[in-house]
Design an enzyme around this catalytic site. Structure first.
Site, PDB file in Angstrom:
ATOM      1  N   MET A 242      30.649  40.008  19.210  1.00 51.27           N
ATOM      2  CA  MET A 242      29.757  39.813  20.347  1.00 51.27           C
ATOM      3  C   MET A 242      30.180  40.733  21.488  1.00 51.27           C
ATOM      4  SD  MET A 242      29.471  35.659  20.419  1.00 51.27           S
ATOM      5  CE  MET A 242      31.245  35.416  20.334  1.00 51.27           C
TER       6      MET A 242
ATOM      7  N   GLY B  95      32.960  38.419  25.885  1.00 48.10           N
ATOM      8  CA  GLY B  95      33.007  39.451  24.862  1.00 48.10           C
ATOM      9  C   GLY B  95      34.039  39.067  23.815  1.00 48.10           C
ATOM     10  N   SER B  96      33.642  38.898  22.551  1.00 47.56           N
ATOM     11  CA  SER B  96      34.571  38.291  21.615  1.00 47.56           C
ATOM     12  C   SER B  96      34.039  38.392  20.186  1.00 47.56           C
ATOM     13  CB  SER B  96      34.790  36.831  21.995  1.00 47.56           C
ATOM     14  OG  SER B  96      33.559  36.243  22.360  1.00 47.56           O
ATOM     15  N   ARG B  97      34.526  37.482  19.321  1.00 44.53           N
ATOM     16  CA  ARG B  97      34.177  37.559  17.906  1.00 44.53           C
ATOM     17  C   ARG B  97      34.271  36.175  17.268  1.00 44.53           C
ATOM     18  NH1 ARG B  97      38.104  41.182  14.239  1.00 44.53           N
ATOM     19  NH2 ARG B  97      38.306  39.719  12.516  1.00 44.53           N
TER      20      ARG B  97
END
Length: 238
Positions: free
Chosen positions: A106, A193-195
């Protein structure tokens, strides 16, 4: 006789709800905008733009989730960055053998509300502190701050891990061990902001390709009821 849709109805339906986690940040951004703008007018317009972006980041749109039994649904908006076998994090207690992993990255423009990939009982919630390296890198699965869930669905355990990214400093989880959850139901959020990593039994055949755009709560990642097979990493560029 049906009442014609009014302008107010149209505007209301077009507006995307904002998640409650975002309101403190919106309030701070708006207050800073008003204070700075009082002294330096150009900063007001810059702050107003940034406040609008914060509203956009914390949007929480409605999603229509497929309800067919056995489907694994994407828990995050974003792009598929990894597909293939990988050992799950030790804190999930899913064993030491590799499982089929799909990673969804993301960026700061994606909706960051996370949704359950399957329906079932939450058997484990495990938080692990860590670093904040780029979440697109494979080693982020081991090194970064993360929070993992295990959901038992028809005797099958599915792992889903929220991984902090380069600019993310806060993982929010709304659920607890022992609770039941429905596919597509909101379970957490990550800022900014990440995963998300999804772990499924080995032999599960992914239905997505590297680089494919995911919609949380809607895009089908895999079908647990389908016959097991050798999964190939799919890539398609149009």
């Amino acid at each position: 006789m049906e009442r014609p849709m009014s302008l107010v109805d149209s505007v209301t339906k077009a507006l995307v709800p904002i998640h409650r986690e975002g309101w403190p940040f919106i309030a701070i951004a708006l207050a800073a905008t008003l204070i700075l703008g009082w002294f330096i007018e150009p900063l007001f317009w810059i702050g107003l733009f940034l406040t609008g972006w914060v509203c956009y980041f914390f949007r929480d749109p409605q999603r229509v989730t497929p309800v067919q039994d056995g489907l694994v649904i994407s828990p995050a908006d974003g792009v598929v960055s990894q597909v293939g076998p990988c050992r799950p994090p030790l804190e999930l207690d899913l064993g030491a053998e590799p499982m089929m992993r799909i990673s969804v990255f993301m960026n700061v423009f994606n909706c960051h509300v996370n949704r359950a990939p399957v329906s079932g009982r939450i058997t484990r919630v495990a938080y692990k502190p860590g670093k904040f390296i780029n979440a697109e890198l494979d080693k982020a699965s081991e090194d970064n701050e993360r929070n993992g869930l295990v959901i038992e669905h028809d005797g099958v355990h599915i792992g889903v891990v929220q991984i902090a990214g380069l600019v993310a400093r806060r993982i929010v989880c709304f659920v607890r061990e022992g609770e039941t959850i429905n596919a597509g139901e909101r379970f957490g959020l990550i800022r900014f902001g990440s995963r998300l990593d999804i772990y499924m039994p080995m032999g599960t055949v992914p239905k997505v390709a590297l680089g494919q755009t995911m919609i949380a709560g809607e895009t089908v990642l895999a079908d647990l009821k389908a016959a097991p097979g050798a999964a190939a990493t799919l890539t398609r560029i149009n």
